[in-house]
Design a protein around this motif. Structure first.
Motif, PDB file in Angstrom:
ATOM      1  N   LEU A  32      13.712  -5.681  -3.344  1.00 47.56           N
ATOM      2  CA  LEU A  32      14.449  -5.338  -2.132  1.00 47.56           C
ATOM      3  C   LEU A  32      13.521  -6.128  -1.303  1.00 47.56           C
ATOM      4  O   LEU A  32      12.389  -6.389  -1.967  1.00 47.56           O
ATOM      5  CB  LEU A  32      14.416  -3.884  -1.740  1.00 47.56           C
ATOM      6  CG  LEU A  32      15.282  -3.581  -1.958  1.00 47.56           C
ATOM      7  CD1 LEU A  32      15.610  -1.512  -1.915  1.00 47.56           C
ATOM      8  CD2 LEU A  32      16.971  -3.156  -1.025  1.00 47.56           C
ATOM      9  N   ARG A  33      13.276  -6.051  -0.049  1.00 43.81           N
ATOM     10  CA  ARG A  33      12.200  -8.081   0.699  1.00 43.81           C
ATOM     11  C   ARG A  33      11.897  -6.378   1.744  1.00 43.81           C
ATOM     12  O   ARG A  33      13.112  -5.433   2.198  1.00 43.81           O
ATOM     13  CB  ARG A  33      13.580  -9.370   1.291  1.00 43.81           C
ATOM     14  CG  ARG A  33      13.694  -9.564  -0.390  1.00 43.81           C
ATOM     15  CD  ARG A  33      14.142 -10.923   0.157  1.00 43.81           C
ATOM     16  NE  ARG A  33      14.302 -11.908  -1.338  1.00 43.81           N
ATOM     17  CZ  ARG A  33      13.881 -12.321  -1.668  1.00 43.81           C
ATOM     18  NH1 ARG A  33      12.553 -12.922  -1.207  1.00 43.81           N
ATOM     19  NH2 ARG A  33      14.484 -12.294  -3.026  1.00 43.81           N
ATOM     20  N   VAL A  34      10.788  -6.928   3.029  1.00 45.62           N
ATOM     21  CA  VAL A  34      10.246  -6.679   3.812  1.00 45.62           C
ATOM     22  C   VAL A  34      11.914  -6.493   4.789  1.00 45.62           C
ATOM     23  O   VAL A  34      11.668  -5.297   5.299  1.00 45.62           O
ATOM     24  CB  VAL A  34       9.568  -7.628   3.850  1.00 45.62           C
ATOM     25  CG1 VAL A  34       9.012  -7.119   6.036  1.00 45.62           C
ATOM     26  CG2 VAL A  34       8.155  -7.376   3.097  1.00 45.62           C
ATOM     27  N   SER A  35      12.336  -7.716   4.962  1.00 42.99           N
ATOM     28  CA  SER A  35      13.658  -7.287   5.449  1.00 42.99           C
ATOM     29  C   SER A  35      14.643  -5.944   5.901  1.00 42.99           C
ATOM     30  O   SER A  35      15.094  -5.106   6.219  1.00 42.99           O
ATOM     31  CB  SER A  35      14.631  -8.785   5.609  1.00 42.99           C
ATOM     32  OG  SER A  35      15.243  -8.994   4.405  1.00 42.99           O
ATOM     33  N   ALA A  36      14.700  -5.560   4.152  1.00 45.68           N
ATOM     34  CA  ALA A  36      15.107  -4.061   4.081  1.00 45.68           C
ATOM     35  C   ALA A  36      14.407  -2.983   4.874  1.00 45.68           C
ATOM     36  O   ALA A  36      15.305  -1.982   5.541  1.00 45.68           O
ATOM     37  CB  ALA A  36      15.678  -4.244   2.553  1.00 45.68           C
ATOM     38  N   GLU A  89      10.816 -12.089   3.881  1.00 48.81           N
ATOM     39  CA  GLU A  89      11.724 -12.400   2.158  1.00 48.81           C
ATOM     40  C   GLU A  89      10.712 -11.986   1.596  1.00 48.81           C
ATOM     41  O   GLU A  89      11.211 -12.071   0.653  1.00 48.81           O
ATOM     42  CB  GLU A  89      11.500 -13.808   2.816  1.00 48.81           C
ATOM     43  CG  GLU A  89      13.156 -14.341   3.751  1.00 48.81           C
ATOM     44  CD  GLU A  89      12.275 -14.784   5.199  1.00 48.81           C
ATOM     45  OE1 GLU A  89      11.035 -14.951   5.271  1.00 48.81           O
ATOM     46  OE2 GLU A  89      12.936 -13.876   5.930  1.00 48.81           O
ATOM     47  N   THR A  90       9.732 -11.251   1.792  1.00 51.59           N
ATOM     48  CA  THR A  90       8.505 -10.837   0.879  1.00 51.59           C
ATOM     49  C   THR A  90       9.247  -9.885   0.219  1.00 51.59           C
ATOM     50  O   THR A  90      10.165  -9.257   0.842  1.00 51.59           O
ATOM     51  CB  THR A  90       7.365 -11.055   1.409  1.00 51.59           C
ATOM     52  OG1 THR A  90       6.463 -11.560   2.406  1.00 51.59           O
ATOM     53  CG2 THR A  90       6.207 -10.591   0.691  1.00 51.59           C
ATOM     54  N   THR A  91       8.544 -10.132  -1.272  1.00 51.03           N
ATOM     55  CA  THR A  91       9.269  -8.320  -1.582  1.00 51.03           C
ATOM     56  C   THR A  91       8.621  -7.713  -2.160  1.00 51.03           C
ATOM     57  O   THR A  91       7.560  -7.466  -2.138  1.00 51.03           O
ATOM     58  CB  THR A  91       9.692  -9.676  -3.239  1.00 51.03           C
ATOM     59  OG1 THR A  91       8.549  -9.246  -4.138  1.00 51.03           O
ATOM     60  CG2 THR A  91      11.032 -10.420  -3.548  1.00 51.03           C
ATOM     61  N   ILE A  92       9.011  -6.755  -1.952  1.00 46.67           N
ATOM     62  CA  ILE A  92       8.708  -5.171  -2.038  1.00 46.67           C
ATOM     63  C   ILE A  92       7.482  -4.935  -2.611  1.00 46.67           C
ATOM     64  O   ILE A  92       6.204  -4.318  -3.034  1.00 46.67           O
ATOM     65  CB  ILE A  92       9.915  -4.314  -1.838  1.00 46.67           C
ATOM     66  CG1 ILE A  92      10.862  -4.399  -0.497  1.00 46.67           C
ATOM     67  CG2 ILE A  92       8.959  -2.485  -2.413  1.00 46.67           C
ATOM     68  CD1 ILE A  92      10.274  -4.433   0.445  1.00 46.67           C
ATOM     69  N   SER A 132       4.066  -0.210   6.254  1.00 44.69           N
ATOM     70  CA  SER A 132       3.504   0.626   5.956  1.00 44.69           C
ATOM     71  C   SER A 132       3.768   1.205   4.278  1.00 44.69           C
ATOM     72  O   SER A 132       5.021   0.791   3.758  1.00 44.69           O
ATOM     73  CB  SER A 132       2.789   1.617   6.678  1.00 44.69           C
ATOM     74  OG  SER A 132       4.454   3.053   6.842  1.00 44.69           O
ATOM     75  N   ILE A 133       2.194   1.477   4.211  1.00 42.04           N
ATOM     76  CA  ILE A 133       2.528   2.030   2.169  1.00 42.04           C
ATOM     77  C   ILE A 133       4.135   3.380   2.173  1.00 42.04           C
ATOM     78  O   ILE A 133       4.519   3.355   1.066  1.00 42.04           O
ATOM     79  CB  ILE A 133       0.953   2.399   1.869  1.00 42.04           C
ATOM     80  CG1 ILE A 133       1.197   2.928  -0.028  1.00 42.04           C
ATOM     81  CG2 ILE A 133       1.035   3.972   2.308  1.00 42.04           C
ATOM     82  CD1 ILE A 133       0.001   2.745  -0.511  1.00 42.04           C
ATOM     83  N   GLY A 134       3.677   4.111   3.465  1.00 45.21           N
ATOM     84  CA  GLY A 134       4.665   5.034   3.610  1.00 45.21           C
ATOM     85  C   GLY A 134       5.952   4.153   3.486  1.00 45.21           C
ATOM     86  O   GLY A 134       6.897   4.923   3.249  1.00 45.21           O
ATOM     87  N   ASP A 135       6.448   3.512   4.433  1.00 49.13           N
ATOM     88  CA  ASP A 135       7.372   2.793   4.567  1.00 49.13           C
ATOM     89  C   ASP A 135       8.024   2.544   3.177  1.00 49.13           C
ATOM     90  O   ASP A 135       9.567   2.783   2.404  1.00 49.13           O
ATOM     91  CB  ASP A 135       7.827   1.002   5.238  1.00 49.13           C
ATOM     92  CG  ASP A 135       6.817   2.204   6.579  1.00 49.13           C
ATOM     93  OD1 ASP A 135       7.799   2.905   7.224  1.00 49.13           O
ATOM     94  OD2 ASP A 135       6.377   1.234   7.525  1.00 49.13           O
TER      95      ASP A 135
END
Lengths: 146, 146
Positions: free
Chosen positions: B3-7, B88-91, B119-122
């Motif tokens: 998954l990516r940051v956009s998610a 677009e950065t991946t998780i 955040s790390i919580g996200d």
């Protein structure tokens, strides 16, 4: 297969930074800074968990009391409703409770006494190591088929 | 598939709490408390990222300066070496950088401007949702075979 809290403690060790209930908030801030950690377990004997005081608690007290915050007692600002886990708790359960309760630190208990602490950062680190193992396993699987 | 940051931004939205560079630390502590967040992006125009000020930075200033901390400027304590990411950065990449740099908040940039914060919580929350999907898929797979 889900990993357990014990897997994290094996890597990071079982040391926990504690602070007594009657310490002032400035001492808590100093301990958090010195150890570069996000929470202290409040314990007079280093074994019984009486509360937890986090960076967030310190920031809230600072916002609320301003300069007077330095002399507030740890006991005034700590959370006493502490979520704890055991060595056998699974990481998935731990992630769920951290997410639901919006907490980042969970003390580990064994025989009712403090036996470690797990942070949200420890979980992400473990998950990264898991991912590396998965990728290696996948590579072996793929090369085994080709 | 990673998954990516956009998610994450699709779930939590793109709002970011910012604070101007010339604010005092007490104002930063109040904003962190009021919004129950762990970090503020320092930005005079709400678009350019000039720094980041976290709960940890506030606690460190409090430990170092005591009562004088309330009047310190945000610019004095913020981190200016800010790690940012893109939609677009991946998780997996994000987890790695958070773990290596020991940071919990990464602003998202788009066209050079602030477009969210993760955040790390996200990440833990997203991972939990992923686990649920995996379990459902596994159940379907198992029932399909039986």
């Amino acid at each position: 297969m889900s990993l357990r809290v014990s897997a994290i403690l094996e890597r990071k060790g079982v040391a926990v930074v504690t602070i007594p209930r009657d310490a002032v908030l400035l001492a808590a801030a100093e301990a958090l800074s010195r150890h570069s950690i996000g929470a202290l377990v409040v314990s007079d004997d280093g074994r019984a968990v009486q509360g937890i005081v986090s960076e967030r608690d310190v920031v809230r007290a600072f916002a609320r009391f301003g300069t007077a915050a330095v002399k507030r007692g740890v006991a005034d600002v700590m959370s006493t409703d502490v979520v704890t886990c055991e060595r056998e708790t699974t990481i998935d359960e731990l992630m769920a409770v951290m997410s639901q309760r919006r907490i980042r630190h969970v003390p580990v208990l064994s025989d009712g006494g403090l036996a470690g602490i797990v942070s949200i950062g420890d979980i992400v680190k473990l998950r990264l190591d898991e991912l590396e193992v998965e990728n290696e396993t996948l590579e072996q699987y793929v090369s085994g088929r080709s």
